[in-house]
Design a protein around this motif. Sequence first.
Motif, PDB file in Angstrom:
ATOM      1  N   THR A  20       0.808  -1.218   0.000  1.00 16.60           N
ATOM      2  CA  THR A  20       0.000   0.000   0.000  1.00 16.60           C
ATOM      3  C   THR A  20       0.840   1.266   0.000  1.00 16.60           C
ATOM      4  N   CYS A  21       2.060   1.171   0.490  1.00 17.41           N
ATOM      5  CA  CYS A  21       2.891   2.379   0.600  1.00 17.41           C
ATOM      6  C   CYS A  21       3.214   2.923  -0.786  1.00 17.41           C
ATOM      7  N   VAL A  22       2.833   4.172  -1.023  1.00 17.05           N
ATOM      8  CA  VAL A  22       3.083   4.790  -2.319  1.00 17.05           C
ATOM      9  C   VAL A  22       4.387   5.596  -2.330  1.00 17.05           C
ATOM     10  N   GLY A  23       5.090   5.596  -1.213  1.00 17.19           N
ATOM     11  CA  GLY A  23       6.389   6.271  -1.182  1.00 17.19           C
ATOM     12  C   GLY A  23       6.295   7.774  -1.133  1.00 17.19           C
ATOM     13  N   CYS A  24       5.310   8.295  -0.411  1.00 17.74           N
ATOM     14  CA  CYS A  24       5.083   9.737  -0.465  1.00 17.74           C
ATOM     15  C   CYS A  24       5.938  10.524   0.519  1.00 17.74           C
ATOM     16  N   HIS A  25       6.590   9.867   1.450  1.00 19.20           N
ATOM     17  CA  HIS A  25       7.450  10.513   2.454  1.00 19.20           C
ATOM     18  C   HIS A  25       6.671  11.344   3.473  1.00 19.20           C
ATOM     19  N   ALA A  26       5.354  11.200   3.501  1.00 21.93           N
ATOM     20  CA  ALA A  26       4.573  11.958   4.479  1.00 21.93           C
ATOM     21  C   ALA A  26       4.981  11.560   5.894  1.00 21.93           C
ATOM     22  N   CYS A  27       5.176  10.282   6.095  1.00 19.77           N
ATOM     23  CA  CYS A  27       5.537   9.797   7.427  1.00 19.77           C
ATOM     24  C   CYS A  27       6.906  10.332   7.832  1.00 19.77           C
ATOM     25  N   VAL A  28       7.777  10.492   6.859  1.00 17.81           N
ATOM     26  CA  VAL A  28       9.130  10.985   7.134  1.00 17.81           C
ATOM     27  C   VAL A  28       9.068  12.399   7.696  1.00 17.81           C
ATOM     28  N   ARG A  59      12.834   6.950   7.307  1.00 21.09           N
ATOM     29  CA  ARG A  59      13.234   7.260   5.928  1.00 21.09           C
ATOM     30  C   ARG A  59      12.514   6.284   5.010  1.00 21.09           C
ATOM     31  N   VAL A  60      12.210   6.745   3.823  1.00 23.83           N
ATOM     32  CA  VAL A  60      11.520   5.862   2.875  1.00 23.83           C
ATOM     33  C   VAL A  60      12.443   5.524   1.708  1.00 23.83           C
ATOM     34  N   HIS A  61      12.856   4.286   1.668  1.00 26.48           N
ATOM     35  CA  HIS A  61      13.703   3.791   0.579  1.00 26.48           C
ATOM     36  C   HIS A  61      12.812   3.357  -0.583  1.00 26.48           C
ATOM     37  N   PHE A  77       9.625   1.606   0.612  1.00 25.65           N
ATOM     38  CA  PHE A  77      10.003   0.853   1.797  1.00 25.65           C
ATOM     39  C   PHE A  77      10.365   1.787   2.957  1.00 25.65           C
ATOM     40  N   PRO A  78       9.390   2.124   3.768  1.00 24.40           N
ATOM     41  CA  PRO A  78       9.673   3.006   4.907  1.00 24.40           C
ATOM     42  C   PRO A  78      10.410   2.235   6.003  1.00 24.40           C
ATOM     43  N   LYS A  79      11.284   2.912   6.683  1.00 24.04           N
ATOM     44  CA  LYS A  79      12.061   2.208   7.708  1.00 24.04           C
ATOM     45  C   LYS A  79      12.398   3.145   8.863  1.00 24.04           C
ATOM     46  N   THR A 165      -0.536  10.436  10.061  1.00 22.00           N
ATOM     47  CA  THR A 165      -0.471  11.231   8.836  1.00 22.00           C
ATOM     48  C   THR A 165      -0.531  10.406   7.569  1.00 22.00           C
ATOM     49  N   CYS A 166      -0.165   9.134   7.624  1.00 25.26           N
ATOM     50  CA  CYS A 166       0.000   8.347   6.382  1.00 25.26           C
ATOM     51  C   CYS A 166      -1.267   8.385   5.536  1.00 25.26           C
ATOM     52  N   PRO A 167      -1.210   9.051   4.376  1.00 25.75           N
ATOM     53  CA  PRO A 167      -2.422   9.225   3.587  1.00 25.75           C
ATOM     54  C   PRO A 167      -2.966   7.905   3.057  1.00 25.75           C
ATOM     55  N   ALA A 168      -2.098   6.945   2.803  1.00 26.42           N
ATOM     56  CA  ALA A 168      -2.547   5.698   2.190  1.00 26.42           C
ATOM     57  C   ALA A 168      -2.981   4.681   3.236  1.00 26.42           C
ATOM     58  N   ALA A 170      -0.938   3.008   5.137  1.00 31.86           N
ATOM     59  CA  ALA A 170      -0.007   1.889   5.010  1.00 31.86           C
ATOM     60  C   ALA A 170       0.695   1.576   6.327  1.00 31.86           C
ATOM     61  N   ARG A 171       0.459   2.376   7.339  1.00 37.09           N
ATOM     62  CA  ARG A 171       1.142   2.173   8.624  1.00 37.09           C
ATOM     63  C   ARG A 171       0.110   1.877   9.702  1.00 37.09           C
ATOM     64  N   HIS A 172       0.390   0.849  10.473  1.00 40.42           N
ATOM     65  CA  HIS A 172      -0.525   0.450  11.541  1.00 40.42           C
ATOM     66  C   HIS A 172       0.253   0.377  12.837  1.00 40.42           C
TER      67      HIS A 172
HETATM   68  S1  SF4 Z   1       3.247   8.044   4.625  1.00 39.25           S
HETATM   69 FE1  SF4 Z   1       2.480   6.007   4.244  1.00 39.25          FE
HETATM   70  S2  SF4 Z   1       2.373   5.835   2.015  1.00 39.25           S
HETATM   71 FE2  SF4 Z   1       3.625   7.612   2.470  1.00 39.25          FE
HETATM   72  S3  SF4 Z   1       5.712   6.823   2.469  1.00 39.25           S
HETATM   73 FE3  SF4 Z   1       4.995   6.732   4.578  1.00 39.25          FE
HETATM   74  S4  SF4 Z   1       4.155   4.682   4.800  1.00 39.25           S
HETATM   75 FE4  SF4 Z   1       4.351   5.076   2.621  1.00 39.25          FE
END
Ligand code: SF4
Lengths: 248, 290, 937
Positions: A20-28, A59-61, A77-79, A165-168, A170-172
């Motif tokens: 589900t993670c679209v790699g948007c870096h919002a979480c970062v 960080r999102v790889h 790939f968030p980490k 914040t994760c819009p998708a 993808a984080r629980h």
């Molecule tokens: S905020 Fe969610 S969708 Fe965006 S990079 Fe982080 S985990 Fe992925």
Amino acid sequence: MTALPETTQTKLGLVIDLDTCVGCHACVVSCKGWNTENYGAPLSDMDPYGQAEGTFLNRVHSYEVVPDLGTAQTVHFPKSCLHCEDAPCVTVCPTGASYKRTEDGIVLVNEDACMGCGLCAWACPYGARELDQAAGVMKKCTLCVDRIYNENLPEEDREPACVRTCPAGARHFGDLGDPDSDVSQLVAERGGIDLMPEQGTKPTNKYLPPRPKDTLDTDIDVLGPLLAPVAEQPKGFLGWLDRALEKL
Amino acid sequence: MHPAPSVIFFSVLSGAGFGLLTLLGFGARATSQGWPAFVFFAVGFVLAVGGLLSATLHLANPKNAIYSFSQWRTSWLSREGISAVAALSLMGLYAALIIFFDIRVAPLGYVAGALCLFTVFTTAMIYTQIKAVPRWHQPLATPALFLSYALTGGALLAGAVAHAGFLFLLTALIQLWHWNGGDKAFRNAGTNMNTATGLKGAVRQFESPHTGDNYLLKEMVYVVGRKHAFKLRIIALLFAALIPSFMMLGEVKHLGALIAVALYFTGTFASRWLFFAEAEHVVGLYYGKR
Amino acid sequence: MTFQQPKLETSPKVSDEIRKTTCYMCACRCGINVHMKDGKVAYIEGNRDHPVNKGVLCAKGSAGIMQHNAPSRLRAPLKRVGPRGSGEFEEISWDEAYDLAASWLEPIRRDDPSKLAFFTGRDQSQSFTSMWAQSFGTPNYAAHGGFCSVNMAAAGIYTMGGAFWEFGQPDWDRTKLFMLFGVAEDHDSNPIKMGLGKLKKRGARVIGVNPIRSGYNAVADDWVGITPGTDGLFILSLVHCLMSAGKIDLKYLRDLTDAPVLINADENSPEFGLALRDDDGHQLVWCRDQQKPRCFDAPDVHPDLAGTWEVDGVTHRTVFHHMTERYLGTEYAPETVAETVGISANRIRAIAAEIARVAFDEAFELPIEWTDFRGRTHKTMQGRPVSFHAMRGISAHANGFQTCRALHMLQIILGTVEVPGGFRFKPPYPKPATAHPKPHCKVTPGAPLDGPHLGFVHGPDDLALKDDGSPARIDKAFTWENPMSAHGLMHMVISNAHAGDPYKIDTLFMYMANMSWNSSMNTGGVMEMLTDKDENGDYVIPHIIYSDAYSSEMVAFSDLILPDTTYLERHDCISTLDRPICEAEGAADAIRWPVVEPDRDVRGFQTALIQLGAKMKLPGFVNDDGTAKYEDYADYIVNHQRRPGVGPLIGFRGEDGTKTGRGEVNPNQMQDYIDNGGFYLAHVPEDAQFYKPWNKAYQDWAVEMSFYDKPQPYIFTLWCEPMRKFQLAAEGHGERQPPEHLRQRIKDRMDPLPVWYPSTDQHEGFTVNALTQRPMAMYHSWGSQNAWLRQIHGHNPLYVPTKIWEAQRFAEGDWARVTSPHGEITVPVAHMAALNENTIWTWNAIGKRKGAWALEENAPEVKKGFLLNHLIHELHPPKGDGMRWANSDPITGQAAWFDLKVKIEKCAAPAESQPNYPAQKSPVPKAPAKQAWKVGS
Ligand code: SF4
Ligand SMILES: Nc1nc2c(c(=O)[nH]1)N[C@H]1C(S)=C(S)[C@@H](COP(=O)(O)OP(=O)(O)OC[C@H]3O[C@@H](n4cnc5c(=O)[nH]c(N)nc54)[C@H](O)[C@@H]3O)O[C@H]1N2
Ligand SMILES: Nc1nc2c(c(=O)[nH]1)N[C@H]1C(S)=C(S)[C@@H](COP(=O)(O)OP(=O)(O)OC[C@H]3O[C@@H](n4cnc5c(=O)[nH]c(N)nc54)[C@H](O)[C@@H]3O)O[C@H]1N2
Ligand code: SF4
Ligand code: SF4
Ligand code: SF4
Ligand code: SF4
Ligand SMILES: [Mo]
């Protein structure tokens, strides 16, 4: 004290859905924002308008996967810290600054005791710790310990900033020690995995692998009849149309 | 791993210093006393303490260094600190008795010497314990490497020529053993792009999470050129072990001894630089590097 | 031994106060909670109650705090003192700034208002800025839509009364198959991610059609790495498969679209190809029951898709008839198109079959009763859980308009628009082209323009031409070259003004558009045009006024700078008169308000326009006695009325703030919005949530809300009559005739039914497609001044597919020279496998000019970053006919950014990416060397 607790009452952690993670870096960035303003020293940036390098706890790889058969894929790939049960970063720490909480298993750095030796960052296989260049102390994901129990926040906001914040979605966040929790169920359902299991760190955070991709062509036989032409000739099509309209 | 000069200086100098002190504790130069004894002990102390001080340069927040004595139950770095302080205190007492009172309390020397050696061992264990750096995580070879370099240096400085020749050869063997094991360690550790990401198939980095530098890249994802490394290995082997050991075969006088010391330190620095620079941290995988 | 751990305060105070406003780190306009400590901005998070983002926030949104404190913020009005482009300025007062502006503008207005060209970027106050321009009297106003996604918007409105993003959204909660065309990030940033998250949670299938597999396409279950510019053909092939299998929603087509409308088939008639109409102008359909042509909206009409009507030897056939004739043909068979689109025939069929399966086998009904415009009541609402979304990947091509229409046609034949599980409009849409204004261009010195500038043409009569047939507008919008250019053509303004074609202007007034850099095609050329002097040594474009909030590249090329505030320091209005933030289930609008006061001598641009307007005594900005009508923008937002009872905001209207949609001015409206979290949301009643164009309940609600003044149901227009009218003109009918050189093109391109044609010309040696994508964590050029975001994307490699990577023997760290018929760049390359094998791409707008944005000269954006824009020209190289045709869609004029074809070769690494321009002087102080931003203790 850098001995690891034998057990913790809960095992709080994150479950990250790679499907589900679209790699948007919002979480970062929300993590950077929250943790700059809150727990411990602010996350600094050196030469912020030049070469720029700063401290981030998440960080999102992005990776590219070429499966044995089929088309190449991209995986975001968030980490962040995985809050390992057997956290090597804790046991190596000489000052006792690094510790794992007995109540929830969160691995934290007590900045008042950290001497900035960097050994814990060496010990972490995941690159989850960054030494802040301005404050000289080790920074890492706190699992937002100052949010998840914070009575000044409305109940629904007592979750990590990155999860909120994760819009998708993808984080629980939840208790991975409780097999009945939503996160544990999700892990069971989707076959959640550990990163670098051979390192023996027993991470609390889990990753849900991407679902199988590009399966459409192979479904063609099943779907074939769906596309059977109603008539051989365009003229015949109009005949079909007439009949079909009649039935409506 | 980033070959930080402070850490290299620390481990080389303190290694040699503790090596020397170990030998002194165990009775090398037992005949000297007064001024000559002072010189030997002083060299040992200067190297050991200087090395330790240099290591504190590596600390980003030295004001909290005092807490580092607290975690001896789990932390090798903490043990190193405690051990170093204990070793230096006891050795100081031992030395003072010799220098000022000409009293040699041999058991005290043995205990202090053992502690000095243990200190070197703790230093080695700081690296050995790091599973995330497979090249370091060689439970026997890494401590052996540190101990052998320390003892060789110590012997050389103590002028224990007879032992030194043998130790030099031993060091050379251990060094080869460590390199050999180290070169296979990453693969043997079983950590790779697939275990790191849990993804199946051929996995490579598509895009870095950040275009700028960061602490992790600087500290852990140092990549040394292969050609570079090979040359340095030769230098390390020749300077720190083989040439001095050949020199030891013959009669070594002052100038020769000085040259041998110089060679030793050059070689050891090269070896130690490689120890860091060649060490691949598994986190490099996340950045598509090893 | 017992384990002790430090005592931790797990309930620290979070902030002193939360101020709720609207994000402006992009045009998505999420609601934000701004946490304040000691009167300073401490932390920004999403507003959970907000209809757009429901609490989530993207990377840019969270980084707003760094934008708000960026060292690049302008500090006071600036007057140019050095040569244009140098960046040498002196700070002046606002009074001086207004005096200077008025000294240029007042004479223009008196003599010839069209000598002012006023163009705005991606702001969200177009209903206000256009009113200002109208009042000034210039026809030369537009926002940036023309180079952005006008194809998408216009094609949607002409076909079905709305398009994607602001116009509508998939039914995320019910759709089971979602197909995404040409989207990297979209305007609807957070909602799309939230929607994808919902689909993923339910395990619904996502198909991504995109040459590049990143972002949303990375999580797509199936990735279709299409050849750029060929989506139209692919879509029409899907249409072919579905139609020939009879997998189309006949009932929907029959009752709700123009498919049964009869088309004049008399080749000699001046109405050939137009719909038959009754005397009132209603389209006629063949009634199956009564066997005669009847008005489409008659209560008891039974339209016949297959109907024909023979009169006077001429057969009139339905639109659907024309469709079968065209799309059942073998030229759209998967086997025929496979090679061109780069997708195997099998795969095309598999996708068509999956669409058919989900649309028809997984159809469902919602037990909601509704009444249609013919007065018939339906017990349920038919759901078809297939939905689509598309954006610039299909619109920014020279065949974009027709491709977008093809996509809308695909949705419509499936019966999946405005139904449960399908695509849903957001109020105030649906709104067909006929309900929009037409463009106006009649100039009267010293007086306002005769009407709104922009709109929808319905034939040659509506073009913006002068009496002599020459273009009335500086951008040549609404001319034969691009007749249906609904949003104007901002990308042509500078080059046309420089060329004096169609005429010369005196003052170029721009707002929020980095036209000397990433916003323009042919960046180097534009910089020359802006600095070019005539034989007298005067600038060819005599005056340039510009409003920016930051030290951008464009600032350096302006004569007068009106410095804007940051988005946290001003009033703003996201209005249903303009570009609202509604959701399918609710009408919504929002405000911004100064959650902090500016610490610099800056003013909100709208306020500056109001003050300048009052100073020049523009109608609408002064009272009868000549005093200023509005003090500032906040005053305007609350007190302005478009029509009695209708103002910029729909919420809290009426004297006591209890009315919605329509109502008298409420003096406390602004505070009511602030108290409500910065927005207002009016729910669409349950029985009005679907079938909106035809649903009586919706139509009535929309009237109540002030979106229409009376119900205006309509049927979807698969057959675009306005286009047919242009064709008719090209065929020689009518008074207004196109110039000869455009006749054939108009005949070919203005097909009333969707067609596909290649979007690019072939130029020997230039065979590789070159694209850009928006990075999710950056907004155009502004992101680079943001200390946090620029660490994520500080430079942009050119991504190269495996085939080219290997052929060129590229290795990590290599550089390449990339050439187009127009220019050359030298840039770093990187490898990407999940990429169309003949496509290269990079992130958009990362490269920066030295000296801009308060960045150091060694910033990676300058050293390694680059723009593809240097390779793109607003005109194509001369053709055989010696003419230079615009690099744009021939229907709307939309800039064809993605038609770029290049050649790529490995080369030695230069010291910095090429071209690299000399530094511009920075009008703001130097940035700090380190930063640890914490406002609390
Ligand atoms: S905020 Fe969610 S969708 Fe965006 S990079 Fe982080 S985990 Fe992925
Ligand atoms: N190669 C290539 N080029 C493209 C595109 C592409 O896909 N590929 N896309 C095109 C498209 S669709 C677009 S929309 C354009 C966008 O390009 P632009 O419209 O130029 O967008 P920006 O450069 O982000 O912003 C314009 C200016 O607005 C200023 N600004 C920011 N905030 C404020 C504010 O609050 N007030 C004021 N007054 N000014 C402010 C910024 O400082 C900046 O100088 O780029 C186009 N260029
Ligand atoms: N984070 C962020 N968000 C933004 C912006 C931003 O700068 N940053 N800008 C805003 C603006 S002004 C705009 S216009 C929107 C645009 O948002 P998008 O419509 O997502 O536009 P782009 O990022 O230009 O991406 C275009 C996509 O189309 C693909 N593409 C190109 N050619 C073709 C083709 O022929 N066929 C298909 N199927 N795909 C193709 C490209 O690979 C790319 O993925 O984003 C808005 N949102
Ligand atoms: S992820 Fe790293 S820092 Fe976090 S607990 Fe595990 S080892 Fe420690
Ligand atoms: S850096 Fe700080 S937390 Fe890490 S090991 Fe050293 S003292 Fe402990
Ligand atoms: S849990 Fe908190 S600290 Fe950890 S990554 Fe998420 S936001 Fe950052
Ligand atoms: S998508 Fe992001 S930047 Fe855009 S308005 Fe929403 S939070 Fe702000
Ligand atoms: Mo755009």
